[in-house]
Motif scaffolding. Structure first.
Motif, PDB file in Angstrom:
ATOM      1  N   THR A 113      20.199  27.038  70.627  1.00 54.52           N
ATOM      2  CA  THR A 113      19.290  27.440  69.551  1.00 54.52           C
ATOM      3  C   THR A 113      18.181  26.423  69.318  1.00 54.52           C
ATOM      4  N   TYR A 116      15.639  26.910  71.942  1.00 51.21           N
ATOM      5  CA  TYR A 116      14.890  28.141  71.683  1.00 51.21           C
ATOM      6  C   TYR A 116      13.842  27.924  70.594  1.00 51.21           C
ATOM      7  N   LYS A 120       9.968  28.441  71.236  1.00 48.83           N
ATOM      8  CA  LYS A 120       9.255  29.434  70.433  1.00 48.83           C
ATOM      9  C   LYS A 120       8.041  28.815  69.753  1.00 48.83           C
ATOM     10  N   LEU A 128       7.146  33.515  75.840  1.00 55.04           N
ATOM     11  CA  LEU A 128       7.798  34.524  75.009  1.00 55.04           C
ATOM     12  C   LEU A 128       6.887  35.663  74.578  1.00 55.04           C
ATOM     13  N   ASP A 137      15.486  38.541  69.935  1.00 57.15           N
ATOM     14  CA  ASP A 137      16.430  37.426  69.893  1.00 57.15           C
ATOM     15  C   ASP A 137      17.493  37.646  68.831  1.00 57.15           C
ATOM     16  N   THR A 139      20.391  35.143  66.989  1.00 60.20           N
ATOM     17  CA  THR A 139      20.909  33.782  66.856  1.00 60.20           C
ATOM     18  C   THR A 139      22.263  33.796  66.173  1.00 60.20           C
ATOM     19  N   THR A 144      21.479  31.169  70.914  1.00 54.20           N
ATOM     20  CA  THR A 144      20.523  32.260  70.722  1.00 54.20           C
ATOM     21  C   THR A 144      20.487  33.096  71.995  1.00 54.20           C
ATOM     22  N   THR A 145      20.656  34.392  71.842  1.00 56.11           N
ATOM     23  CA  THR A 145      20.639  35.310  72.977  1.00 56.11           C
ATOM     24  C   THR A 145      19.324  36.078  72.978  1.00 56.11           C
ATOM     25  N   LEU A 146      18.612  36.007  74.099  1.00 58.83           N
ATOM     26  CA  LEU A 146      17.367  36.752  74.261  1.00 58.83           C
ATOM     27  C   LEU A 146      17.638  38.009  75.074  1.00 58.83           C
TER      28      LEU A 146
END
Length: 236
Positions: A113, A116, A120, A128, A137, A139, A144-146
């Motif tokens: 995270t 990320y 970002k 991104l 995304d 979190t 954090t999963t994209l």
């Protein structure tokens, strides 16, 4: 500061769903900064490397273990035969899903995270923001999963994979260069609001440092030298 740490992983929790040897080989390919020992008969394996790399591996495995638990709950509700429930599946990495369907190509990237947040803030336009790929995304604490998906109107099926690879490559570079320092606000002599204002003021001199404020603390993320200098300035 720990330059290298060792850990023992218990991979036996995955043996009902994956061939452990395949899972280990895939982890080795995706975590080249880590050194893996031999897989023991009880499912244990030793891993050595930098603390951030070990932490990312741990977070990824925790997420995968959580998904297995959810799968078991779903299976208990289904009418599948015992033989089918016990069938072992070959490895499908959570961070490299590749699905074709009516909605187009999809990919999933799992990131730390903090990394990320940094990406970002400093690399959003480069990595991104893409008119060809829709990125959402989710979190969950340190992870954090994209979710990457091709825009319906775009014909280039390989674009999603290229964006995914760019994000992963940049995250690995940041993993090796970033440091996080946490400034706790509880019990500090300054008023919390004033402390945050000082951080904002000092930040103007450190353009590559990310300041993430929370109710109880402030996270400072950047290169080791700049984070050190930043915290020294704030604590004057």
């Amino acid at each position: 500061v720990f330059s290298s740490v060792s850990s023992v992983l218990d991979m036996s929790v995955f043996k009902d769903k994956f061939v452990l040897e395949d899972l280990i080989e895939e982890l080795k390919k995706e975590n080249t900064a880590l050194t893996f020992g031999p897989l023991q008969s009880n499912g244990h394996i030793s891993v050595q490397g930098s603390f951030p790399a070990i932490k990312l591996l741990r977070d990824f495995l925790l997420l995968k273990a959580k998904s297995l638990s959810e799968d078991k709950n779903e299976e208990s509700k289904s009418n599948q035969s015992p033989k089918k429930r016990q069938q072992k599946h070959r490895l499908t990495r959570e961070t490299n899903k590749f699905v074709h369907g009516a909605e187009g190509e999809k990919q999933v990237v799992i990131l730390d995270t903090d990394i990320y947040h940094y990406m970002k803030h400093f690399f959003s336009k480069e990595l991104l923001t893409n008119t060809d790929v829709v990125i959402s995304d989710v979190t969950d604490g340190d992870i954090t999963t994209l979710h990457l998906q091709k825009a319906r109107s775009r014909p280039d099926a390989g674009q999603v994979l290229r964006v995914k690879e760019k994000i992963e490559n940049q995250s690995m570079k940041l993993l090796n260069s970033l440091r996080k320092e946490r400034i706790y606000l509880e019990g500090c002599t300054r008023d919390k609001k004033k402390y945050r204002l000082v951080c904002e003021s000092v930040k103007s001199c450190y353009h590559k440092v990310l300041v993430v404020p929370y109710d109880t603390h402030i996270d400072v993320i950047g290169s080791s030298s700049e984070v050190f200098q930043f915290t020294q300035e704030v604590n004057k």
